[in-house]
Every structure is written in C-alpha cells, then in structure tokens.
Design a protein around this motif. Structure first.
Motif, PDB file in Angstrom:
ATOM      1  N   THR A  38      53.127  82.731 -50.302  1.00  0.00           N
ATOM      2  CA  THR A  38      54.585  82.586 -50.265  1.00  0.00           C
ATOM      3  C   THR A  38      55.028  82.520 -48.807  1.00  0.00           C
ATOM      4  OG1 THR A  38      54.894  84.988 -50.354  1.00  0.00           O
ATOM      5  CG2 THR A  38      54.898  83.808 -52.454  1.00  0.00           C
ATOM      6  N   LEU A  39      56.039  81.676 -48.542  1.00  0.00           N
ATOM      7  CA  LEU A  39      56.421  81.429 -47.151  1.00  0.00           C
ATOM      8  C   LEU A  39      57.748  82.055 -46.719  1.00  0.00           C
ATOM      9  CD1 LEU A  39      55.382  77.681 -46.659  1.00  0.00           C
ATOM     10  CD2 LEU A  39      53.998  79.759 -46.468  1.00  0.00           C
ATOM     11  N   ALA A  40      58.401  82.820 -47.601  1.00  0.00           N
ATOM     12  CA  ALA A  40      59.694  83.422 -47.241  1.00  0.00           C
ATOM     13  C   ALA A  40      59.892  84.712 -48.024  1.00  0.00           C
ATOM     14  CB  ALA A  40      60.831  82.451 -47.537  1.00  0.00           C
ATOM     15  N   GLY A 104      63.110  75.725 -50.159  1.00  0.00           N
ATOM     16  CA  GLY A 104      63.645  74.386 -49.943  1.00  0.00           C
ATOM     17  C   GLY A 104      64.811  74.329 -48.984  1.00  0.00           C
ATOM     18  N   GLY A 105      65.399  75.483 -48.640  1.00  0.00           N
ATOM     19  CA  GLY A 105      66.499  75.515 -47.687  1.00  0.00           C
ATOM     20  C   GLY A 105      66.027  75.547 -46.246  1.00  0.00           C
ATOM     21  N   GLU A 128      67.295  76.515 -52.293  1.00  0.00           N
ATOM     22  CA  GLU A 128      67.948  77.514 -51.463  1.00  0.00           C
ATOM     23  C   GLU A 128      68.839  78.330 -52.397  1.00  0.00           C
ATOM     24  OE1 GLU A 128      70.451  77.767 -47.306  1.00  0.00           O
ATOM     25  OE2 GLU A 128      70.419  75.881 -48.412  1.00  0.00           O
ATOM     26  N   ALA A 129      68.567  79.611 -52.507  1.00  0.00           N
ATOM     27  CA  ALA A 129      69.267  80.469 -53.476  1.00  0.00           C
ATOM     28  C   ALA A 129      70.607  80.935 -52.908  1.00  0.00           C
ATOM     29  CB  ALA A 129      68.402  81.650 -53.871  1.00  0.00           C
ATOM     30  N   ASP A 131      73.432  80.798 -54.774  1.00  0.00           N
ATOM     31  CA  ASP A 131      74.262  81.320 -55.853  1.00  0.00           C
ATOM     32  C   ASP A 131      73.361  81.829 -56.973  1.00  0.00           C
ATOM     33  OD1 ASP A 131      73.447  79.051 -57.337  1.00  0.00           O
ATOM     34  OD2 ASP A 131      75.255  77.953 -56.829  1.00  0.00           O
ATOM     35  N   ILE A 132      73.972  82.462 -57.950  1.00  0.00           N
ATOM     36  CA  ILE A 132      73.206  83.088 -59.035  1.00  0.00           C
ATOM     37  C   ILE A 132      72.461  82.045 -59.853  1.00  0.00           C
ATOM     38  CG2 ILE A 132      73.442  84.412 -61.178  1.00  0.00           C
ATOM     39  CD1 ILE A 132      75.710  85.957 -59.716  1.00  0.00           C
ATOM     40  N   SER A 133      73.076  80.911 -60.087  1.00  0.00           N
ATOM     41  CA  SER A 133      72.432  79.854 -60.862  1.00  0.00           C
ATOM     42  C   SER A 133      71.128  79.394 -60.202  1.00  0.00           C
ATOM     43  CB  SER A 133      73.385  78.676 -61.028  1.00  0.00           C
ATOM     44  OG  SER A 133      72.765  77.639 -61.724  1.00  0.00           O
ATOM     45  N   ALA A 134      71.155  79.206 -58.891  1.00  0.00           N
ATOM     46  CA  ALA A 134      69.944  78.802 -58.164  1.00  0.00           C
ATOM     47  C   ALA A 134      68.886  79.902 -58.238  1.00  0.00           C
ATOM     48  CB  ALA A 134      70.272  78.475 -56.716  1.00  0.00           C
ATOM     49  N   MET A 135      69.316  81.157 -58.188  1.00  0.00           N
ATOM     50  CA  MET A 135      68.373  82.276 -58.298  1.00  0.00           C
ATOM     51  C   MET A 135      67.682  82.239 -59.663  1.00  0.00           C
ATOM     52  SD  MET A 135      69.010  86.396 -58.111  1.00  0.00           S
ATOM     53  CE  MET A 135      69.995  86.389 -59.605  1.00  0.00           C
ATOM     54  N   TYR A 136      68.464  82.033 -60.725  1.00  0.00           N
ATOM     55  CA  TYR A 136      67.878  81.939 -62.065  1.00  0.00           C
ATOM     56  C   TYR A 136      66.906  80.767 -62.153  1.00  0.00           C
ATOM     57  CZ  TYR A 136      71.461  85.210 -63.856  1.00  0.00           C
ATOM     58  OH  TYR A 136      72.260  86.287 -64.103  1.00  0.00           O
TER      59      TYR A 136
END
Length: 166
Positions: A38-40, A104-105, A128-129, A131-136
């Motif tokens: 993992t890179l981040a 990706g961010g 790039e997370a 918001d919550i939707s991107a996190m999901y």
C-alpha cells in the motif's frame, strides 16, 4: 444493468478492472496467500479495514494505523517502501507483491501504477476519498480485489450506521 450483455466490469479510478485477482485473500492464479503493498496511509487503513492487514508486506513510511501496522513495521514484517509522494519502484518490485494499492489523488501513485503494471504487477488505484461515497467505493474496490467482498458489505454497513447515528 439490463442484462449480461450490458454488464460493465468494475474498474478502479484509473479505469482498470480489479476483479479476478483473488479469492478470500488467495491469489486467483497461484492459490497462495496474496502479498500486498500500500502506498498511502488512507489506502493502508482501507485495506486493513476490509480484512487485508495480514496480507500487507510493504507500505509507505507514514502508515501507522491500525497499531498492528506500526508494530509490523517495527518488527520487520512490513517493509517501508518510501514516502507518500516518493514510493521506491525497486523496493516495491523486490517485495514481489501480487497487488499494489495506490491513491488516485496523488499523481506519483498513478504514475507508479502505470510503471508497475508494465512490470507485470497488478495495481488498484483508489479514488481520492474526499467524501463518504468515495470512501465506500474504495472499501468495496479494495475488498473485491482481495476476494473479501462479504467483508466490504459488513464494514460499509457498520460505517453507514455509525454515520447515521452521529
């Protein structure tokens, strides 16, 4: 979708599919336990959250949560592969990962994913997370790539309930 003919395979933020890499943490081709890099920090936490903590063999310098990540870095079970913006290609390749998860961010991660794919290493570039939707979405993509889809449903459900409760 309207039917099998119109199905579109899931793709990461870079446009690459992430299915068929694994089944329950085992490599779909070789049958051995996956080796993951993992890179981040956010990516490390996402992979850990869906059940992939035991698969991580390398991560960035700043990943330290959950505590088990830092403990494994301290005892040498997890190798540091560079910083957040300067992951080291040679160190990553030396670990012989089955999958590398990128943010990706971060432009350097997108570039690294391209370079690693050219070297024959599967990569998953998470959104790039912001918001919550991107996190999901990232939880689902990570779990699916690792063959832990069932875990994604329970983790997303628990997080959703917590957010609604708050």
């Amino acid at each position: 979708c309207s039917g099998v003919d119109s199905m579109v395979p899931g793709s990461d933020c870079d446009g690459f599919t992430y299915y068929d890499y694994a089944d329950d943490g085992m490599d779909a081709v070789t049958g051995r336990q996956l080796r993951v890099v993992t890179l981040a920090p956010s990516v490390t936490e996402t992979v850990a959250a869906v059940g992939g903590i035991d698969l991580i063999v390398g991560c960035d310098l700043y990943s330290d949560h959950p505590q088990e990540i830092q403990d494994r870095k301290d005892d040498g079970t997890i190798t540091v592969i560079g910083g957040y913006t300067d992951p080291n290609f040679e160190w990553i390749v030396k670990l012989e990962p089955d999958i590398v998860f990128c943010d990706g961010g971060t432009g350097q991660h997108v570039t690294m994913a391209d370079k690693l794919r050219k070297a024959g290493i599967d990569c998953v570039v998470l959104s790039e997370a912001v918001d919550i939707s991107a996190m999901y979405d990232n939880l689902w993509i990570s779990a699916s790539a690792l063959g832990f889809s069932e875990n994604a449903n329970s983790v997303i459900g628990a997080l959703s309930k917590t957010i609604k409760d708050v």
